[in-house]
Design an enzyme around this catalytic site. Structure first.
Site, PDB file in Angstrom:
ATOM      1  N   THR A 209      -5.416   0.309  -6.555  1.00  0.00           N
ATOM      2  CA  THR A 209      -4.970   1.544  -6.013  1.00  0.00           C
ATOM      3  C   THR A 209      -5.230   1.743  -4.605  1.00  0.00           C
ATOM      4  O   THR A 209      -5.306   1.002  -3.901  1.00  0.00           O
ATOM      5  CB  THR A 209      -5.705   2.747  -6.821  1.00  0.00           C
ATOM      6  OG1 THR A 209      -5.310   4.022  -6.675  1.00  0.00           O
ATOM      7  CG2 THR A 209      -7.311   2.687  -6.556  1.00  0.00           C
ATOM      8  N   ASN A 210      -5.030   3.101  -4.106  1.00  0.00           N
ATOM      9  CA  ASN A 210      -5.414   3.504  -2.875  1.00  0.00           C
ATOM     10  C   ASN A 210      -6.174   4.905  -2.684  1.00  0.00           C
ATOM     11  O   ASN A 210      -6.301   5.398  -3.788  1.00  0.00           O
ATOM     12  CB  ASN A 210      -3.977   3.685  -2.006  1.00  0.00           C
ATOM     13  CG  ASN A 210      -3.434   4.839  -2.561  1.00  0.00           C
ATOM     14  OD1 ASN A 210      -3.349   5.862  -2.607  1.00  0.00           O
ATOM     15  ND2 ASN A 210      -2.090   4.289  -3.157  1.00  0.00           N
ATOM     16  N   PRO A 211      -6.707   4.959  -1.409  1.00  0.00           N
ATOM     17  CA  PRO A 211      -7.680   6.164  -1.350  1.00  0.00           C
ATOM     18  C   PRO A 211      -7.025   7.806  -1.263  1.00  0.00           C
ATOM     19  O   PRO A 211      -7.811   8.297  -0.830  1.00  0.00           O
ATOM     20  CB  PRO A 211      -8.381   5.938  -0.149  1.00  0.00           C
ATOM     21  CG  PRO A 211      -7.942   4.904   0.574  1.00  0.00           C
ATOM     22  CD  PRO A 211      -6.436   4.374  -0.067  1.00  0.00           C
TER      23      PRO A 211
END
Ligand code: CTP
Length: 399
Positions: A209-211
């Site tokens: 995923t990503n932040p």
């Protein structure tokens, strides 16, 4: 200028325990610039003192048709107010309003009123479920009034089976702002906003995923709803509270996001694609947890996910306005313009991940708004809610 500067709101308070929450509403309306006239029924004054509302609004409370020097105040208030909101609206007030009775100041105002009215019903859940109350509320809604709530949740007398609890002051406040947004070009437009990251599973307990926090998309969804649009917010996993107003659709993977966008885009006038979809997913997903000691070196083969904007091109209505976002770390305007052309967008909002205060996980953003035609318009570093307003102001021209 504050949101409600110069607007005149009549806040009708009838006799329910929820009237303590109306104090917060009165304060919120006053501090955002509205002139608030509180009108209390006799029963309401048994719950909250007039002094409380007078202190919060800085204006006298009116509770009788017969106050010396205020003859015809019901006619003036009914005619002059930009909005009348009744919170709480008890079963009794709904019944009297539905019948057209005018036996106190509040019901007289409601009978003389032709402009917008919001009611926030609050009562015991059985009283709300009673066919008499349902019919009364229906007939008021049929006449153009907006009912907000009631919601499920604990009542003063304990747990409840059905709705009865008055909506929270922040929810009511949001509905007031929306009702007063006037002839906004966004009114009744169908808008889809995407927000947050997506997740691609490696095994049952691990994801790529990503932040992304989802804040920019949530801020946009909220701002455009407050301007009167009919909003669907398609969001990946985030810890944010759902905003008041938009319909929320939750997705996890990029493929789910793509399907949800395609489905809602068919009827949409505008799409704001603020989500940060995971661009890659593991080619194979393990059905059981990959054990740490299973091998010396774990090699994960990744494959690109769908490009949602490109994949949903066919789902776009003719004339729909498509707004993308570009997260760049260098390359700036040039590479954003390339994405705008490649994904057939009307606008692209450039974020530079290297700018302090911009990008993922922060409350602020610094963006450049780039249209299909015309110059790139830089927006200064602002809270995401204000960036959302600047984006809406820019996109409005294309509606
Ligand atoms: N986007 C999308 N589908 C993806 C990835 C991104 O629709 N799988 C959308 C984003 O929501 C954004 C726009 O495309 O509105 C640009 O996203 P960005 O991450 O900047 O660009 P990418 O297309 O992913 O290109 P690159 O990673 O090469 O910069």
């Amino acid at each position: 200028m504050t949101a409600l500067a110069g607007r005149h709101v009549v806040l009708g308070v009838s006799g329910g325990i929820a009237s303590y929450k109306s104090c917060t509403l009165a304060r919120r309306l006053t501090e955002t610039g509205a002139r608030v006239d509180v009108v209390m029924t006799r029963a309401a004054t048994e719950f909250v003192g007039t002094v409380t509302f007078e202190a919060l609004t800085g204006r006298p409370v009116i509770s009788s048709l017969w106050e010396p020097g205020r003859a015809l105040s019901h006619i003036h208030l009914a005619r002059e107010a930009d909005l009348v909101i009744v919170a709480p609206a008890t079963a009794q007030v709904l019944a009297r309003a539905a019948q057209g009775l005018a036996d106190d100041l509040l019901t007289a105002i409601l009978l003389a009123r032709t402009g917008p009215v919001i009611v926030a019903p609050a009562m015991n859940d059985r009283m709300f479920a009673h066919p008499a109350t349902r019919r009364n509320l229906e007939s008021l809604v049929d006449r153009g009034w907006l009912a907000v709530g009631p919601e499920k949740g604990p009542l003063a007398e304990g747990a409840a089976e059905g709705p009865g609890r008055m909506s929270e002051p922040e929810t009511l406040f949001a509905h007031v702002v929306r009702a007063l947004s006037g002839e906004s070009p966004w009114r009744n437009r169908k808008v889809v906003v995407t927000a947050g990251p997506t997740r691609e599973a490696l095994d049952p307990v691990r994801v790529f995923t990503n932040p992304s926090s989802g804040r920019m998309g949530f801020a946009l969804a909220s701002a455009v709803w407050l301007r009167g649009a009919d909003v669907t917010l398609v969001t990946g996993p985030t810890s944010l509270e759902p905003p008041v107003g938009p319909k929320v659709v939750r997705v996890v993977t990029t493929a789910e996001l793509s399907r949800a966008v395609a489905r809602h885009l068919r009827r949409a006038d505008v799409l704001f694609m603020a989500a940060a979809p995971a661009d890659f997913r593991p080619r194979r997903q393990a059905g059981t947890k990959i054990k740490r000691g299973a091998s010396e070196k774990l090699v994960v083969e990744l494959t690109p996910t769908t490009d949602v904007l490109s994949a949903t091109r066919k789902a776009r209505r003719r004339g729909a306005v498509i707004v993308g976002f570009a997260l760049e770390a260098g390359g700036g305007v040039r590479s954003a313009r390339a994405k705008l052309a490649e994904k057939a967008l009307d606008f692209i909002i450039l974020n530079d991940a290297r700018e302090p205060g911009a990008g993922f996980e922060v409350e602020t953003n610094k963006v450049t708004i780039i249209g299909k035609t015309g110059r790139a318009k830089p927006v200064q570093l602002l809270p995401k809610s204000e960036v959302a307003a600047a984006i809406l102001d820019a996109v409005e021209s294309a509606l």
